[in-house]
Design a protein around this motif. Sequence first.
Motif, PDB file in Angstrom:
ATOM      1  N   HIS A  54       0.862  -1.180   0.000  1.00  0.00           N
ATOM      2  CA  HIS A  54       0.000   0.000   0.000  1.00  0.00           C
ATOM      3  C   HIS A  54       0.904   1.237   0.000  1.00  0.00           C
ATOM      4  O   HIS A  54       1.677   1.442   0.935  1.00  0.00           O
ATOM      5  N   GLU A  57       1.437   3.736   2.966  1.00  0.00           N
ATOM      6  CA  GLU A  57       1.935   3.249   4.260  1.00  0.00           C
ATOM      7  C   GLU A  57       3.461   3.373   4.229  1.00  0.00           C
ATOM      8  O   GLU A  57       4.198   2.398   4.147  1.00  0.00           O
ATOM      9  N   HIS A  95       2.767  -3.447   6.844  1.00  0.00           N
ATOM     10  CA  HIS A  95       1.712  -2.456   6.619  1.00  0.00           C
ATOM     11  C   HIS A  95       1.706  -1.452   7.773  1.00  0.00           C
ATOM     12  O   HIS A  95       2.503  -1.523   8.685  1.00  0.00           O
ATOM     13  N   ALA A  96       0.729  -0.551   7.725  1.00  0.00           N
ATOM     14  CA  ALA A  96       0.435   0.395   8.808  1.00  0.00           C
ATOM     15  C   ALA A  96      -1.002   0.859   8.567  1.00  0.00           C
ATOM     16  O   ALA A  96      -1.508   0.727   7.449  1.00  0.00           O
TER      17      ALA A  96
END
Length: 279
Positions: free
Chosen positions: A80, A83, A194-195
């Motif tokens: 993503h 992120e 991720h985040a």
Amino acid sequence: MKRWSCAALVLLALAGGAHAAAPGLCERIVGRLPNVTRPLCESAKLVDSGVKSVQGTPLYMRDIGAHHGRLRVLVVGGIHGDELSSTSVALHWLRLARDEHVDMPQPIHWRFVPILNPDGLLGQPPKRVNSNGVDLNRNFPTPNWERDAAVYWEKRTRKDPRRWPGPKPLSEPETRFLHDQMQGFKPHLIVSIHAPYGVLDFDGPSVPPSKLGRLYLDQVGIFPGSLGNYGGVHKKVPVVTIELPNALRTPLDAETRQMWLDLLRWTATKIQGDGPASR
Ligand SMILES: [Zn+2]
């Protein structure tokens, strides 16, 4: 002997040349990524895989460690593009894997893909999806994708444009690239960063790590087309999904290192490489 040394030097120079594409990349991403200096980016010596994103940006990777290591670990950041901290942490772990010696029962062959979605990362502003508007982490070929991914997107996300799974599984060059890495590299473990949810998730056939640094296990469920679902549930390759607590800031370096050490400790006890008999 002298002649051999000369040949080795030429080979080394050629190997250096293969890395020459990366400085252009560092120019584009340093300053955009939190806690990534130019020396950190350049010392990663990311290699152009030859595969390009939708917009033609190379997808970079780097192998570290014993190439005949029995344990293969694939680390993926920036699926993503917004992120940002996920790419930063992947670059910090790459440095740790290269520079810090930790005794392990089996040597590890690491493959780092720190920026799977460069078009998203380089967007103004950075975007979760790729240039075709596809959420790459919903585009992997899980069973019944055609039915489930569309239903999930329409009903559960109410057609959230940030979560569009794409027209068909593996429709995107970025997901096809990662799929090819899974087929060719055959990782025993995939780590996907991720985040910003601040938890640890796990899919696959082994006992999950209970914590990495300050992140604790909280299995949040599976999604049609996600890497965890495809790799962990369908292909039976354990997938550790790390949700850093903040997309725009990395953890402190000591915490980033602790997460890596905890990951190694868990890997050493829970993941088995190929035994000598199968080589
Ligand atoms: Zn994400």
